[in-house]
Design a protein around this motif. Structure first.
Motif, short mmCIF file in Angstrom:
data_model
loop_
_atom_site.label_atom_id
_atom_site.label_comp_id
_atom_site.label_asym_id
_atom_site.label_seq_id
_atom_site.Cartn_x
_atom_site.Cartn_y
_atom_site.Cartn_z
N HIS A 192 3.05 -6.86 6.53
CA HIS A 192 2.19 -7.97 6.97
C HIS A 192 2.93 -9.30 6.91
O HIS A 192 3.74 -9.52 6.02
N ASP A 226 3.90 -11.06 3.49
CA ASP A 226 4.39 -10.16 2.43
C ASP A 226 5.75 -10.63 1.91
O ASP A 226 5.98 -10.70 0.70
N HIS A 243 1.84 -1.07 2.41
CA HIS A 243 3.09 -1.40 1.70
C HIS A 243 3.80 -0.11 1.29
O HIS A 243 5.02 0.01 1.41
#
Ligand SMILES: [Zn+2]
Length: 245
Positions: free
Chosen positions: A20, A23, A121
């Motif tokens: 994202h 991040d 993630h």
């Protein structure tokens, strides 16, 4: 090819790949700043556009990501369009990343650590690794010349794991914070998602405390943690960093 030609073909020395937008700012923004200060070329590849986020639109986040990249001194930043909140490790997605790896030819790739609260993630750790691997295969459909990065490291800030090493980000902590706060749609105080998101005034305290924690592990003020899978190789015991006692 001579060494000079190889280095000219390289469009980035360090590429950070993340699920994202924002991040990278949280997990390795200080490291990218430090690498840029050393004269290395840095780049970011965000895999999603942020359409599933509680706050802000994908367009908001694109503008904010551009601003954050400028603050981080990152030469290139691009986003793919994988499904936000539902990234999967498919051949199509591996090829999409491999295409970018072949274009940029980074020596080092930073990925998120594989154990993570957010499923995106966690999946990017394996998806990114496999994409870097297939980028080196000559018979895949990813354009350009086969290329495999020399090194992959995992940004482990949010993982409950002992890091392999710390990058000292002390001189860059304020700049990293500015980059994170460029995401006004995410972090500025607002009614939407106010029960879900940390209030703006707490973000600084939390992120600085995390950086202080990791800095302390290596005897510096602020640090970012990384895991490398390989065992380190030492040439001279007297030059080992970090004091033992
Ligand atoms: Zn994320």
């Amino acid at each position: 090819m001579t060494a000079a030609q190889v280095s000219d073909a390289r469009a980035a020395d360090v590429l950070a790949i993340a699920a994202h937008r924002d991040d990278v700012e949280q997990t390795c923004g200080g490291t990218l700043l430090r690498m840029a200060a050393r004269g290395l070329r840095t780049a970011i590849l965000d895999l999603t556009q942020g359409e599933a986020g509680t706050r802000g639109s994908a367009d908001d986040r694109a503008r904010e990501a551009e601003e954050a990249a400028r603050i981080l001194g990152v030469g290139r930043r691009q986003a793919l369009d994988m499904a936000d909140g539902a990234i999967t490790n498919t051949l199509e997605n591996r090829l999409a990343i491999a295409r970018v790896v072949r274009q940029l030819r980074p020596r080092v790739v930073i990925l998120p650590y594989g154990q993570a609260r957010h499923p995106d993630h966690a999946i990017v750790a394996s998806l990114g690794y496999e994409a870097c691997f297939i980028a080196g295969l000559s018979k895949i459909d990813a354009g350009g010349e086969p290329y495999r990065p020399f090194k992959i490291v995992y940004a482990s800030l949010y993982a409950d794991v002992r890091p392999s090493f710390i990058v000292d980000i002390t001189p860059f902590i304020e700049q990293r914070h500015l980059a994170l706060m460029a995401y006004r749609s995410q972090y500025a105080n607002q009614p939407t998602g106010s029960g879900l998101f940390v209030p703006e005034e707490e973000i600084r305290e939390r992120t600085f405390a995390e950086a202080r924690h990791y800095g302390l592990l290596a005897g510096v003020r602020y640090g970012e943690p990384f895991v490398q899978k390989e065992v380190g190789l030492v040439d001279d015991l007297t030059l080992l960093p970090v004091q033992s006692i």
